[in-house]
Design a protein around this motif. Structure first.
Motif, PDB file in Angstrom:
ATOM      1  N   ASN A 198      37.403  41.761  59.867  1.00 49.01           N
ATOM      2  CA  ASN A 198      37.024  40.513  59.204  1.00 49.01           C
ATOM      3  C   ASN A 198      36.258  40.794  57.921  1.00 49.01           C
ATOM      4  N   MET A 199      35.379  41.803  57.974  1.00 49.93           N
ATOM      5  CA  MET A 199      34.623  42.165  56.779  1.00 49.93           C
ATOM      6  C   MET A 199      35.546  42.639  55.664  1.00 49.93           C
ATOM      7  N   LEU A 200      36.613  43.370  56.018  1.00 48.86           N
ATOM      8  CA  LEU A 200      37.558  43.821  54.998  1.00 48.86           C
ATOM      9  C   LEU A 200      38.218  42.647  54.292  1.00 48.86           C
ATOM     10  N   ARG A 201      38.495  41.599  55.031  1.00 45.63           N
ATOM     11  CA  ARG A 201      39.049  40.404  54.399  1.00 45.63           C
ATOM     12  C   ARG A 201      38.017  39.753  53.477  1.00 45.63           C
ATOM     13  N   ASP A 202      36.756  39.765  53.907  1.00 39.67           N
ATOM     14  CA  ASP A 202      35.692  39.219  53.051  1.00 39.67           C
ATOM     15  C   ASP A 202      35.534  40.061  51.784  1.00 39.67           C
ATOM     16  N   ARG A 203      35.708  41.375  51.905  1.00 40.18           N
ATOM     17  CA  ARG A 203      35.638  42.235  50.722  1.00 40.18           C
ATOM     18  C   ARG A 203      36.710  41.838  49.710  1.00 40.18           C
ATOM     19  N   ALA A 204      37.924  41.618  50.209  1.00 41.88           N
ATOM     20  CA  ALA A 204      39.016  41.226  49.313  1.00 41.88           C
ATOM     21  C   ALA A 204      38.700  39.899  48.615  1.00 41.88           C
ATOM     22  N   LYS A 205      38.070  38.980  49.341  1.00 38.64           N
ATOM     23  CA  LYS A 205      37.698  37.690  48.746  1.00 38.64           C
ATOM     24  C   LYS A 205      36.634  37.868  47.664  1.00 38.64           C
ATOM     25  N   LEU A 206      35.682  38.763  47.911  1.00 40.30           N
ATOM     26  CA  LEU A 206      34.621  38.989  46.928  1.00 40.30           C
ATOM     27  C   LEU A 206      35.192  39.623  45.659  1.00 40.30           C
ATOM     28  N   ILE A 207      36.141  40.550  45.826  1.00 41.27           N
ATOM     29  CA  ILE A 207      36.793  41.153  44.664  1.00 41.27           C
ATOM     30  C   ILE A 207      37.542  40.086  43.873  1.00 41.27           C
ATOM     31  N   GLN A 208      38.250  39.219  44.582  1.00 44.93           N
ATOM     32  CA  GLN A 208      39.004  38.163  43.899  1.00 44.93           C
ATOM     33  C   GLN A 208      38.066  37.195  43.174  1.00 44.93           C
ATOM     34  N   LYS A 209      36.916  36.928  43.770  1.00 45.89           N
ATOM     35  CA  LYS A 209      35.978  35.982  43.168  1.00 45.89           C
ATOM     36  C   LYS A 209      35.405  36.510  41.866  1.00 45.89           C
ATOM     37  N   GLY A 213      36.483  39.412  40.222  1.00 43.44           N
ATOM     38  CA  GLY A 213      37.398  40.256  39.469  1.00 43.44           C
ATOM     39  C   GLY A 213      38.240  39.534  38.436  1.00 43.44           C
ATOM     40  N   PRO A 214      39.442  39.131  38.817  1.00 44.04           N
ATOM     41  CA  PRO A 214      39.929  38.973  40.197  1.00 44.04           C
ATOM     42  C   PRO A 214      40.562  40.226  40.808  1.00 44.04           C
ATOM     43  N   THR A 215      40.608  41.364  40.097  1.00 45.63           N
ATOM     44  CA  THR A 215      41.160  42.579  40.677  1.00 45.63           C
ATOM     45  C   THR A 215      40.089  43.662  40.691  1.00 45.63           C
ATOM     46  N   LYS A 216      40.367  44.758  41.403  1.00 48.80           N
ATOM     47  CA  LYS A 216      39.393  45.841  41.474  1.00 48.80           C
ATOM     48  C   LYS A 216      39.162  46.498  40.120  1.00 48.80           C
ATOM     49  N   ASN A 217      40.114  46.352  39.216  1.00 51.59           N
ATOM     50  CA  ASN A 217      39.956  46.922  37.876  1.00 51.59           C
ATOM     51  C   ASN A 217      38.943  46.156  37.042  1.00 51.59           C
ATOM     52  N   ASP A 218      38.601  44.938  37.478  1.00 51.96           N
ATOM     53  CA  ASP A 218      37.712  44.077  36.692  1.00 51.96           C
ATOM     54  C   ASP A 218      36.275  44.071  37.200  1.00 51.96           C
ATOM     55  N   ILE A 219      36.018  44.705  38.353  1.00 48.78           N
ATOM     56  CA  ILE A 219      34.685  44.657  38.958  1.00 48.78           C
ATOM     57  C   ILE A 219      33.776  45.707  38.328  1.00 48.78           C
ATOM     58  N   LEU A 220      32.580  45.288  37.949  1.00 43.29           N
ATOM     59  CA  LEU A 220      31.549  46.215  37.496  1.00 43.29           C
ATOM     60  C   LEU A 220      30.611  46.509  38.660  1.00 43.29           C
ATOM     61  N   PRO A 221      30.241  47.756  38.891  1.00 41.42           N
ATOM     62  CA  PRO A 221      29.365  48.061  40.030  1.00 41.42           C
ATOM     63  C   PRO A 221      27.967  47.490  39.884  1.00 41.42           C
ATOM     64  N   TRP A 222      27.487  47.403  38.651  1.00 41.60           N
ATOM     65  CA  TRP A 222      26.127  46.903  38.404  1.00 41.60           C
ATOM     66  C   TRP A 222      26.206  45.820  37.319  1.00 41.60           C
ATOM     67  N   PRO A 223      26.605  44.601  37.691  1.00 39.02           N
ATOM     68  CA  PRO A 223      26.836  43.551  36.688  1.00 39.02           C
ATOM     69  C   PRO A 223      25.538  43.135  35.984  1.00 39.02           C
ATOM     70  N   LYS A 224      25.690  42.706  34.753  1.00 34.93           N
ATOM     71  CA  LYS A 224      24.527  42.328  33.948  1.00 34.93           C
ATOM     72  C   LYS A 224      24.559  40.867  33.499  1.00 34.93           C
ATOM     73  N   ASN A 225      25.530  40.109  33.996  1.00 28.35           N
ATOM     74  CA  ASN A 225      25.661  38.707  33.590  1.00 28.35           C
ATOM     75  C   ASN A 225      25.291  37.746  34.709  1.00 28.35           C
ATOM     76  N   ARG A 226      24.324  38.143  35.509  1.00 29.72           N
ATOM     77  CA  ARG A 226      23.780  37.309  36.591  1.00 29.72           C
ATOM     78  C   ARG A 226      24.782  37.057  37.716  1.00 29.72           C
ATOM     79  N   GLU A 227      25.785  37.947  37.867  1.00 29.78           N
ATOM     80  CA  GLU A 227      26.630  37.854  39.055  1.00 29.78           C
ATOM     81  C   GLU A 227      25.806  38.285  40.263  1.00 29.78           C
ATOM     82  N   PHE A 228      26.008  37.633  41.377  1.00 31.37           N
ATOM     83  CA  PHE A 228      25.161  37.859  42.544  1.00 31.37           C
ATOM     84  C   PHE A 228      25.777  38.896  43.489  1.00 31.37           C
ATOM     85  N   TYR A 229      25.858  40.127  43.009  1.00 27.83           N
ATOM     86  CA  TYR A 229      26.316  41.225  43.847  1.00 27.83           C
ATOM     87  C   TYR A 229      25.936  42.536  43.175  1.00 27.83           C
TER      88      TYR A 229
END
Length: 327
Positions: free
Chosen positions: A67-78, A80-96
């Protein structure tokens, strides 16, 4: 029976539903996410608990983890929307942060306890009581740094475990073992390093885990600790590739690992970092590793004020190997 139904219809209906539920429970088997080996534990588990209880807990933990793996995919989509778009340490007030994608959603089926100093150096263990009396108990520890409270704690809490330690930055275990004769007698040390490929003539000498195990005559490691300042990425990748090639599970029961997310080989910017880290982490999951505990290295952040929280301790259970923590 008919008279009972006519006089007390609600009671009779309740009894009938109860009998139906009991029959369904007896005829339906539990899910088997681990494959046929743990399925056999379900079917032949002891009525007094033991294997059956452990297998049920592992099955439920795997269900939660999926279930957590499905939640991970949702967080990436939210975000990202892809893994290529995710920053590990965001600086624009994203909450992760990076670590929110890799939570320890798996539960240890036994007791958990922290072994070693309460500051930097201690690790979280699963089911150490299962190894307390084991006669061929084997521990490998990479990264000593003259602080051996974890290794000493493991030896104190078990009767027969022996530890093989490796660290090219020091010449021996820390005083917690070095100055205690009955613990030193169960310890072995080399000033070598762990890497993704063998370099025995290097300065310092470097070896893969599979090569060191062969040298020592070991088939399996009960507890594997790795804290090697970024070398964990190629070292574990090499071991996974070796295990796949030989169609074998990873040769250890549980892993206590400090991850240095700022030191991935070949990754120089944040835009590549998340994708590379995710693919490396997913290779651990595919190999059967499930994290049951994490502890961010806040000491690192405190010393280097303003830096990213790039270091974290993780503890994993290997669900694809046959070892004492699983039964």
């Amino acid at each position: 029976m008919l008279a009972i139904f006519q006089r007390h219809p609600r009671f009779a209906i309740t009894c009938a539903l109860g009998l139906l539920c009991l029959l369904l429970l007896q005829t339906s088997g539990p899910s088997d996410p681990f494959g046929p080996r743990l399925g056999r534990l379900y079917r032949h588990g002891h009525s007094s608990g033991g294997d059956l209880d452990t297998a049920w807990r592992l099955s439920q933990s795997e269900h939660v983890y999926q279930n957590m793996l499905r939640d991970r995919a949702k967080l990436i989509q939210k975000f990202g929307p892809t893994k290529n778009d995710i920053l590990p340490w965001p600086k624009n007030r994203e909450f992760y942060t990076l670590w929110d994608f890799f939570i320890p959603a798996f539960n240890c089926p036994h007791e958990t306890q922290r072994v070693g100093i309460l500051g930097d150096g201690g690790k979280w263990m699963c089911g150490l009581s299962r190894l307390q009396d084991k006669k061929d108990c084997t521990i490998y520890s990479f990264g000593i740094n003259d602080e051996s409270s974890f290794e000493a704690g493991l030896l104190e809490l078990t009767q027969h475990c022996e530890v093989w330690g490796y660290d090219f930055s020091v010449k021996d275990f820390g005083p917690e073992i070095r100055n205690v004769p009955h613990l030193a007698a169960r310890s072995h040390f080399k000033s070598w390093g762990l890497a993704g490929k063998d370099d025995p003539n290097g300065r310092p000498p470097m070896y893969t885990l599979q090569s060191l195990m062969k040298m020592n005559g070991h088939k399996f490691i009960d507890i594997l600790k790795i804290d090697i300042e970024g070398y964990e990425f190629p070292a574990l990748r090499s071991l996974i590739e070796y295990s796949k090639k030989h169609n074998q599970p990873l040769p250890f029961g549980q892993l206590q690992l400090e991850i240095h997310a700022d030191r991935m080989p070949g990754v120089k910017d944040d835009k590549k970092m998340f994708k590379e880290f995710l693919e490396w982490w997913e290779s651990l999951e595919e190999a059967g590793l499930r994290p049951f505990w994490t502890e961010p290295n806040l000491i690192f952040v405190n010393i280097n004020l303003g830096t990213q929280p790039a270091l974290a301790e993780y503890s994993f259970i290997n669900i694809k190997a046959d070892h004492d923590v699983l039964h």
